[in-house]
Write a protein that holds these residues in place. Structure first.
Motif, PDB file in Angstrom:
ATOM      1  N   GLY A 110       0.902  -1.114  -0.035  1.00 62.20           N
ATOM      2  CA  GLY A 110      -0.064  -0.139   0.026  1.00 62.20           C
ATOM      3  C   GLY A 110       0.743   1.255  -0.108  1.00 62.20           C
ATOM      4  N   TYR A 111       0.303   2.409  -0.495  1.00 58.62           N
ATOM      5  CA  TYR A 111       1.182   3.565  -0.787  1.00 58.62           C
ATOM      6  C   TYR A 111       0.240   4.704   0.144  1.00 58.62           C
ATOM      7  CZ  TYR A 111       2.882   1.265  -4.631  1.00 58.62           C
ATOM      8  OH  TYR A 111       3.523   0.210  -5.602  1.00 58.62           O
ATOM      9  N   LYS A 112       1.197   5.313   0.938  1.00 54.36           N
ATOM     10  CA  LYS A 112       0.495   6.292   1.769  1.00 54.36           C
ATOM     11  C   LYS A 112       1.216   7.673   1.907  1.00 54.36           C
ATOM     12  CE  LYS A 112       1.094   5.342   6.531  1.00 54.36           C
ATOM     13  NZ  LYS A 112       0.926   4.667   7.762  1.00 54.36           N
ATOM     14  N   ASN A 113       0.669   8.758   2.214  1.00 54.43           N
ATOM     15  CA  ASN A 113       1.217  10.075   2.569  1.00 54.43           C
ATOM     16  C   ASN A 113       0.918  10.426   3.963  1.00 54.43           C
ATOM     17  OD1 ASN A 113       0.733  13.238   2.732  1.00 54.43           O
ATOM     18  ND2 ASN A 113       2.258  12.816   1.315  1.00 54.43           N
ATOM     19  N   ARG A 114       1.875  10.708   4.719  1.00 51.59           N
ATOM     20  CA  ARG A 114       1.986  11.103   5.716  1.00 51.59           C
ATOM     21  C   ARG A 114       2.193  12.397   6.301  1.00 51.59           C
ATOM     22  NH1 ARG A 114       3.296   6.550  10.463  1.00 51.59           N
ATOM     23  NH2 ARG A 114       1.118   6.270  10.185  1.00 51.59           N
ATOM     24  N   ILE A 126      -1.294  12.261   9.957  1.00 49.02           N
ATOM     25  CA  ILE A 126      -2.490  12.439   9.165  1.00 49.02           C
ATOM     26  C   ILE A 126      -2.097  11.413   7.990  1.00 49.02           C
ATOM     27  CG2 ILE A 126      -3.919  13.942   7.485  1.00 49.02           C
ATOM     28  CD1 ILE A 126      -3.177  16.028   9.690  1.00 49.02           C
ATOM     29  N   ASP A 127      -3.103  10.674   7.650  1.00 53.97           N
ATOM     30  CA  ASP A 127      -2.691   9.434   6.716  1.00 53.97           C
ATOM     31  C   ASP A 127      -3.695   9.435   5.653  1.00 53.97           C
ATOM     32  OD1 ASP A 127      -0.297   8.665   8.305  1.00 53.97           O
ATOM     33  OD2 ASP A 127      -1.436   6.778   9.055  1.00 53.97           O
ATOM     34  N   THR A 128      -2.962   9.307   4.464  1.00 55.89           N
ATOM     35  CA  THR A 128      -4.009   9.455   3.146  1.00 55.89           C
ATOM     36  C   THR A 128      -3.382   8.232   2.301  1.00 55.89           C
ATOM     37  OG1 THR A 128      -4.258  11.472   3.291  1.00 55.89           O
ATOM     38  CG2 THR A 128      -4.966  10.668   1.294  1.00 55.89           C
ATOM     39  N   TRP A 129      -4.080   7.084   2.284  1.00 53.84           N
ATOM     40  CA  TRP A 129      -3.602   5.802   1.747  1.00 53.84           C
ATOM     41  C   TRP A 129      -4.310   6.152  -0.018  1.00 53.84           C
ATOM     42  CZ3 TRP A 129      -0.729   1.718   3.398  1.00 53.84           C
ATOM     43  CH2 TRP A 129      -0.679   1.804   4.691  1.00 53.84           C
ATOM     44  N   ASP A 130      -3.454   5.250  -0.730  1.00 54.48           N
ATOM     45  CA  ASP A 130      -3.920   5.104  -2.186  1.00 54.48           C
ATOM     46  C   ASP A 130      -5.123   4.562  -2.153  1.00 54.48           C
ATOM     47  OD1 ASP A 130      -3.649   1.823  -2.826  1.00 54.48           O
ATOM     48  OD2 ASP A 130      -2.067   2.376  -1.457  1.00 54.48           O
ATOM     49  N   GLU A 131      -6.257   4.732  -3.104  1.00 51.41           N
ATOM     50  CA  GLU A 131      -7.553   4.251  -3.367  1.00 51.41           C
ATOM     51  C   GLU A 131      -7.689   2.771  -3.084  1.00 51.41           C
ATOM     52  OE1 GLU A 131     -11.080   5.572  -3.779  1.00 51.41           O
ATOM     53  OE2 GLU A 131      -9.750   7.195  -3.367  1.00 51.41           O
ATOM     54  N   HIS A 132      -6.770   2.078  -3.511  1.00 50.03           N
ATOM     55  CA  HIS A 132      -6.948   0.402  -3.520  1.00 50.03           C
ATOM     56  C   HIS A 132      -6.778   0.135  -1.943  1.00 50.03           C
ATOM     57  CE1 HIS A 132      -6.107  -3.722  -4.151  1.00 50.03           C
ATOM     58  NE2 HIS A 132      -4.939  -3.550  -3.362  1.00 50.03           N
ATOM     59  N   THR A 133      -5.966   0.615  -1.260  1.00 50.36           N
ATOM     60  CA  THR A 133      -5.566   0.379  -0.025  1.00 50.36           C
ATOM     61  C   THR A 133      -6.778   0.687   1.034  1.00 50.36           C
ATOM     62  OG1 THR A 133      -3.055   0.479  -0.201  1.00 50.36           O
ATOM     63  CG2 THR A 133      -3.843   0.457   2.043  1.00 50.36           C
ATOM     64  N   TYR A 134      -6.913   1.957   1.226  1.00 56.32           N
ATOM     65  CA  TYR A 134      -8.181   2.463   2.027  1.00 56.32           C
ATOM     66  C   TYR A 134      -8.430   4.004   1.444  1.00 56.32           C
ATOM     67  CZ  TYR A 134     -10.817   3.297   6.075  1.00 56.32           C
ATOM     68  OH  TYR A 134     -11.892   3.452   6.881  1.00 56.32           O
ATOM     69  N   PRO A 135      -9.549   4.210   0.882  1.00 54.20           N
ATOM     70  CA  PRO A 135      -9.863   5.377   0.292  1.00 54.20           C
ATOM     71  C   PRO A 135     -10.095   6.606   0.964  1.00 54.20           C
ATOM     72  CG  PRO A 135     -11.767   3.956   0.469  1.00 54.20           C
ATOM     73  CD  PRO A 135     -10.667   3.019   1.098  1.00 54.20           C
ATOM     74  N   ASN A 136     -10.327   6.568   2.653  1.00 53.80           N
ATOM     75  CA  ASN A 136     -10.648   7.845   3.164  1.00 53.80           C
ATOM     76  C   ASN A 136      -9.500   7.928   4.265  1.00 53.80           C
ATOM     77  OD1 ASN A 136     -13.156   7.500   2.724  1.00 53.80           O
ATOM     78  ND2 ASN A 136     -14.016   5.988   4.037  1.00 53.80           N
ATOM     79  N   PRO A 137      -9.029   9.365   4.234  1.00 51.44           N
ATOM     80  CA  PRO A 137      -7.671   9.606   5.097  1.00 51.44           C
ATOM     81  C   PRO A 137      -8.375   9.515   6.626  1.00 51.44           C
ATOM     82  CG  PRO A 137      -8.711  11.346   3.602  1.00 51.44           C
ATOM     83  CD  PRO A 137      -9.466  10.370   3.550  1.00 51.44           C
ATOM     84  N   TYR A 138      -7.440   9.114   7.280  1.00 56.29           N
ATOM     85  CA  TYR A 138      -7.502   9.298   8.806  1.00 56.29           C
ATOM     86  C   TYR A 138      -6.623   9.974   9.674  1.00 56.29           C
ATOM     87  CZ  TYR A 138      -4.956   5.141   8.739  1.00 56.29           C
ATOM     88  OH  TYR A 138      -4.095   3.928   8.337  1.00 56.29           O
TER      89      TYR A 138
END
Length: 177
Positions: A110-114, A126-138
């Motif tokens: 999975g790909y994530k911006n933190r 603040i984590d934003t994953w790629d659409e395939h991994t998990y579509p909602n930031p948390y």
């Protein structure tokens, strides 16, 4: 080895949350892009009650760091309480080959911006994953105690219904239902 006590804040407005962080004086530390590879085996499964294996490649500016971690699960009541056994690695491809030779055959990438902040004794990601991994930031809030984490949640007036102790793998499964 590092102890990690944390919660995730789900279904909140991330932009509004980040503004609140700035208003209360949270300090921005860094932003990084990550590749996270969780590892398991059909031959000798690692069950979630025990923990999970992960390779993380984190890039911030020109700096790239690579880590191999076993996250040992202690508890997921009110907070996720883990002990992280981590070592820095130089060659993730060779590590994956070694793991494959040991019958590890499940590699979930999975790909994530933190975006990382600190406030008082807390680390806020603040984590934003790629659409395939998990579509909602948390948001992940990590601190030295349950009390300090929940005091922070209350200070920012976040509804406790938005608190989760699920791992990213559990979030992925719950979202697909």
């Amino acid at each position: 080895m590092e102890r990690e006590i944390e919660v995730k804040l789900l279904d909140i407005d991330i932009n509004d949350f980040e503004e609140k962080l700035k208003e209360i004086g949270a300090q921005f530390i860094k932003e990084e892009d990550q590749i996270n590879i969780t590892i398991n085996s059909t031959a000798h499964k690692i069950y979630k009650k025990k923990g999970y294996l992960r390779i993380r490649i984190a890039k911030s500016g020109d700096e790239v760091k690579k880590y191999f971690t076993f996250k040992e699960n202690i508890s997921d009541i009110k907070v996720r309480d883990n002990i992280e056994h981590t070592t820095e690695i130089s060659d993730e491809k060779e590590l994956i080959k070694i793991l494959e030779l040991l019958d590890y055959d499940k590699f979930d990438k999975g790909y994530k911006n933190r975006k990382k902040y600190t406030y008082k004794n807390l680390i806020i990601d603040i984590d934003t994953w790629d659409e395939h991994t998990y579509p909602n930031p948390y948001v992940e809030v990590e601190g030295p105690s349950i009390e300090e984490i929940y005091d922070f949640v209350d200070e920012l007036k976040i509804n406790r219904d938005n608190i989760s102790t699920m791992s990213i793998q559990e979030l992925k499964k719950s979202f697909k239902k």
